[in-house]
Design a protein around this motif. Sequence first.
Motif, PDB file in Angstrom:
ATOM      1  N   ASP A   1      -5.833 -11.852   4.087  1.00  0.00           N
ATOM      2  CA  ASP A   1      -6.082 -11.249   4.930  1.00  0.00           C
ATOM      3  C   ASP A   1      -7.603 -10.141   4.995  1.00  0.00           C
ATOM      4  O   ASP A   1      -7.814 -10.359   3.646  1.00  0.00           O
ATOM      5  CB  ASP A   1      -5.077  -9.332   4.143  1.00  0.00           C
ATOM      6  N   LEU A   2      -7.582  -9.996   5.919  1.00  0.00           N
ATOM      7  CA  LEU A   2      -8.576  -9.611   6.304  1.00  0.00           C
ATOM      8  C   LEU A   2      -9.551  -8.002   5.561  1.00  0.00           C
ATOM      9  O   LEU A   2      -8.500  -7.312   5.269  1.00  0.00           O
ATOM     10  CB  LEU A   2      -9.741  -9.600   7.735  1.00  0.00           C
TER      11      LEU A   2
ATOM     12  N   ALA B   1       0.544  -1.358   0.117  1.00  0.00           N
ATOM     13  CA  ALA B   1       0.116  -0.074  -0.229  1.00  0.00           C
ATOM     14  C   ALA B   1       0.811   0.976  -0.185  1.00  0.00           C
ATOM     15  O   ALA B   1       1.891   0.844  -0.211  1.00  0.00           O
ATOM     16  CB  ALA B   1      -0.764   0.020   1.247  1.00  0.00           C
ATOM     17  N   PRO B   2       0.446   2.220  -0.640  1.00  0.00           N
ATOM     18  CA  PRO B   2       1.520   3.570  -0.332  1.00  0.00           C
ATOM     19  C   PRO B   2       1.755   4.124   1.124  1.00  0.00           C
ATOM     20  O   PRO B   2       3.066   4.451   1.362  1.00  0.00           O
ATOM     21  CB  PRO B   2      -0.046   4.533  -1.016  1.00  0.00           C
ATOM     22  N   ASN B   3       1.094   3.499   2.292  1.00  0.00           N
ATOM     23  CA  ASN B   3       1.664   3.536   3.510  1.00  0.00           C
ATOM     24  C   ASN B   3       2.444   2.768   3.853  1.00  0.00           C
ATOM     25  O   ASN B   3       3.291   3.276   4.718  1.00  0.00           O
ATOM     26  CB  ASN B   3       0.534   3.884   4.749  1.00  0.00           C
ATOM     27  N   GLY B   4       3.355   1.833   3.468  1.00  0.00           N
ATOM     28  CA  GLY B   4       3.978   0.609   3.569  1.00  0.00           C
ATOM     29  C   GLY B   4       3.103  -0.289   3.641  1.00  0.00           C
ATOM     30  O   GLY B   4       4.716  -1.395   4.333  1.00  0.00           O
TER      31      GLY B   4
ATOM     32  N   ASN C   1      -6.227   0.601   5.500  1.00  0.00           N
ATOM     33  CA  ASN C   1      -4.772   1.102   4.489  1.00  0.00           C
ATOM     34  C   ASN C   1      -5.452   2.354   3.272  1.00  0.00           C
ATOM     35  O   ASN C   1      -3.954   2.689   2.958  1.00  0.00           O
ATOM     36  CB  ASN C   1      -3.885   0.367   4.510  1.00  0.00           C
ATOM     37  N   LEU C   2      -6.175   1.318   2.047  1.00  0.00           N
ATOM     38  CA  LEU C   2      -6.685   2.202   1.427  1.00  0.00           C
ATOM     39  C   LEU C   2      -8.001   2.933   1.751  1.00  0.00           C
ATOM     40  O   LEU C   2      -8.151   3.763  -0.102  1.00  0.00           O
ATOM     41  CB  LEU C   2      -6.673   1.254  -0.088  1.00  0.00           C
ATOM     42  N   GLY C   3      -8.866   2.834   2.739  1.00  0.00           N
ATOM     43  CA  GLY C   3      -9.766   3.678   2.443  1.00  0.00           C
ATOM     44  C   GLY C   3     -11.690   2.913   1.475  1.00  0.00           C
ATOM     45  O   GLY C   3     -11.470   2.094   1.018  1.00  0.00           O
TER      46      GLY C   3
ATOM     47  N   TYR D   1      -9.662  -0.898  -7.037  1.00  0.00           N
ATOM     48  CA  TYR D   1      -8.975   0.513  -6.515  1.00  0.00           C
ATOM     49  C   TYR D   1      -7.851   1.552  -7.189  1.00  0.00           C
ATOM     50  O   TYR D   1      -7.108   0.588  -8.461  1.00  0.00           O
ATOM     51  CB  TYR D   1      -7.768   0.240  -5.445  1.00  0.00           C
ATOM     52  N   ARG D   2      -8.255   2.388  -7.399  1.00  0.00           N
ATOM     53  CA  ARG D   2      -6.649   4.110  -8.410  1.00  0.00           C
ATOM     54  C   ARG D   2      -6.142   4.119  -7.666  1.00  0.00           C
ATOM     55  O   ARG D   2      -6.195   4.969  -7.547  1.00  0.00           O
ATOM     56  CB  ARG D   2      -8.082   4.542  -9.229  1.00  0.00           C
TER      57      ARG D   2
END
Length: 90
Positions: free
Chosen positions: A29-30, A19-22, A37-39, A66-67
């Motif tokens: 995964d749930l 993810a962009p936050n690492g 992490n991505l909204g 997601y984009r």
Amino acid sequence: MRKMILLMIMVLLLCGFRAPNGALISRGDLVDKLVMNLGQPLVRMPVATHRSIYPPYHSTREIWTYRIKQYTHRFVIDNGVIVHEDWTRF
């Protein structure tokens, strides 16, 4: 021995989506981790599944899109668990 450890580290780094936050998001995964992490996804598309005579009798399967920057990421969600993920540049 060093080559084996290096190979194991490379495999671990390549498994899943970063993810962009690492955070590392991978199969199994749930969806809570995905949303945290991505909204919320841009598109939530339900997928028709057939009914089975074996439990679970009915599964809820969706494709979340997601984009992120120039990439489109799609996650297949089955009963609240990520079962597949892929990406495309378009």
